[in-house]
Enzyme design. Structure first.
Site, short mmCIF file in Angstrom:
data_model
loop_
_atom_site.label_atom_id
_atom_site.label_comp_id
_atom_site.label_asym_id
_atom_site.label_seq_id
_atom_site.Cartn_x
_atom_site.Cartn_y
_atom_site.Cartn_z
N HIS A 1 -6.92 -45.40 -1.14
CA HIS A 1 -7.97 -44.42 -0.86
C HIS A 1 -7.47 -43.31 0.07
O HIS A 1 -7.67 -42.12 -0.19
CB HIS A 1 -9.18 -45.13 -0.24
CG HIS A 1 -10.25 -44.21 0.21
ND1 HIS A 1 -11.33 -43.87 -0.58
CD2 HIS A 1 -10.42 -43.51 1.38
CE1 HIS A 1 -12.10 -43.01 0.07
NE2 HIS A 1 -11.57 -42.78 1.27
N GLU A 2 -6.81 -43.68 1.16
CA GLU A 2 -6.35 -42.68 2.14
C GLU A 2 -5.26 -41.79 1.55
O GLU A 2 -5.28 -40.57 1.74
CB GLU A 2 -5.85 -43.37 3.41
CG GLU A 2 -6.93 -44.09 4.20
CD GLU A 2 -8.14 -43.21 4.51
OE1 GLU A 2 -7.97 -42.01 4.77
OE2 GLU A 2 -9.26 -43.74 4.49
N GLU B 1 -14.89 -37.97 -0.98
CA GLU B 1 -14.81 -39.42 -0.79
C GLU B 1 -14.80 -40.16 -2.12
O GLU B 1 -13.98 -41.06 -2.35
CB GLU B 1 -15.99 -39.91 0.07
CG GLU B 1 -15.84 -39.64 1.55
CD GLU B 1 -14.54 -40.21 2.10
OE1 GLU B 1 -14.07 -41.24 1.62
OE2 GLU B 1 -13.99 -39.60 3.02
ZN LIG Z 1 -12.03 -41.30 2.71
#
Ligand SMILES: [Zn+2]
Length: 267
Positions: free
Chosen positions: A135-136, A197
């Site tokens: 994710h990062e 996100e």
């Molecule tokens: Zn994030």
């Protein structure tokens, strides 16, 4: 009349300064280049390391490095196969575990990753670390910080690119950069937009699957993170990563595709 000229100028700016995010295909504003942003990012990462206790050589630290390297090669492989290799040009991947109670992790432009020890109990194991890592890293691959910086510069009328902005108003430009990478303002960490996100989840899920980690662990990780939200100290990670329910739904919607990558890359 002036309005019209401004509109035309802005139109020109958007028409010529857009980039496309791989996988999601979303168009994004991009008036600063990697060549301009990466040196700033590397300086800032160095500052963070200088002020931190680095645990990269411990067992858990080595685990973070291992997962980071596997995710990074999965990313490079994916970008090469899809003709987007230029995205990681100038990247200098680095993965460090830092001692901190904060339940947090992040990746700065250019692949500079930090995990805080506080997030490891939520990760539980290597696959959990891979969920967060994927994710990062996806935020960096999708150039989310650069996009935010571009938006910040436009909002402040700094339309001439980074060099010009530095000349015009260096301290404002510095502030915009720090906010974009998450070190500006009082919140400490940056909130990416909801779209960013969800996009990082989407990319991260595929990256972890290509790296050989079971993507079905991603929704499970978010459920564990969610469960911490009701505790006495809600995790920092959740304050910068809102909307866990929508997140879990979207991850499940994309699971079939991720599983195909996982089956193909299973070790
Ligand atoms: Zn994030």
């Amino acid at each position: 009349m002036y309005k019209k000229i401004t509109a035309l100028l802005l139109f020109g700016l958007f028409a010529y300064s857009c980039a496309t995010v791989p996988l999601s295909g979303r168009r994004q504003l991009s008036i600063v280049s990697n060549a301009e942003v990466l040196p700033l990012s590397y300086d800032q990462y160095g500052e963070v390391l200088k002020d931190s206790k680095i645990l990269t050589t411990t067992r858990e630290g080595k685990q973070v490095v291992t997962v980071g390297r596997r995710i990074a090669s999965a990313v490079e492989k994916y970008l090469e196969e899809t003709g987007h290799s230029e995205i990681t040009d100038g990247f200098a991947w680095e993965f460090n575990l830092l001692e901190s109670e904060q339940v947090n992790a992040w990746c700065m432009p250019g692949g500079k990753v930090a995990f805080y020890t506080g997030i490891l109990p939520v990760c539980q194991d290597e696959t959990g670390i891979a969920v967060v890592m994927g994710h990062e890293v996806a935020h960096a691959i999708a150039s989310h910080a650069r996009e935010r910086m571009s938006q910040g510069m436009v909002a402040n009328g700094l339309l001439g690119g980074l060099q010009a902005a530095m000349g015009e108003n260096p301290s404002l430009t510095q502030t915009i950069f720090l906010q974009a990478v998450g070190f500006g303002g009082q919140v400490g960490m940056l909130k990416f937009s909801r779209d960013q996100e969800l996009e990082a989840d989407q990319l991260g899920l595929i990256f972890m699957a290509i790296a050989g980690y079971d993507p079905r662990e991603a929704p499970t990780f978010w459920e564990r993170m969610n469960a911490q939200a009701s505790g006495e100290r809600p995790p920092e990670f959740l304050s910068t990563h809102p909307g866990p329910e929508r997140r879990i739904d979207q991850l499940n919607e994309q699971m079939d595709k991720a599983m195909e990558y996982y089956q193909a890359n299973r070790r």
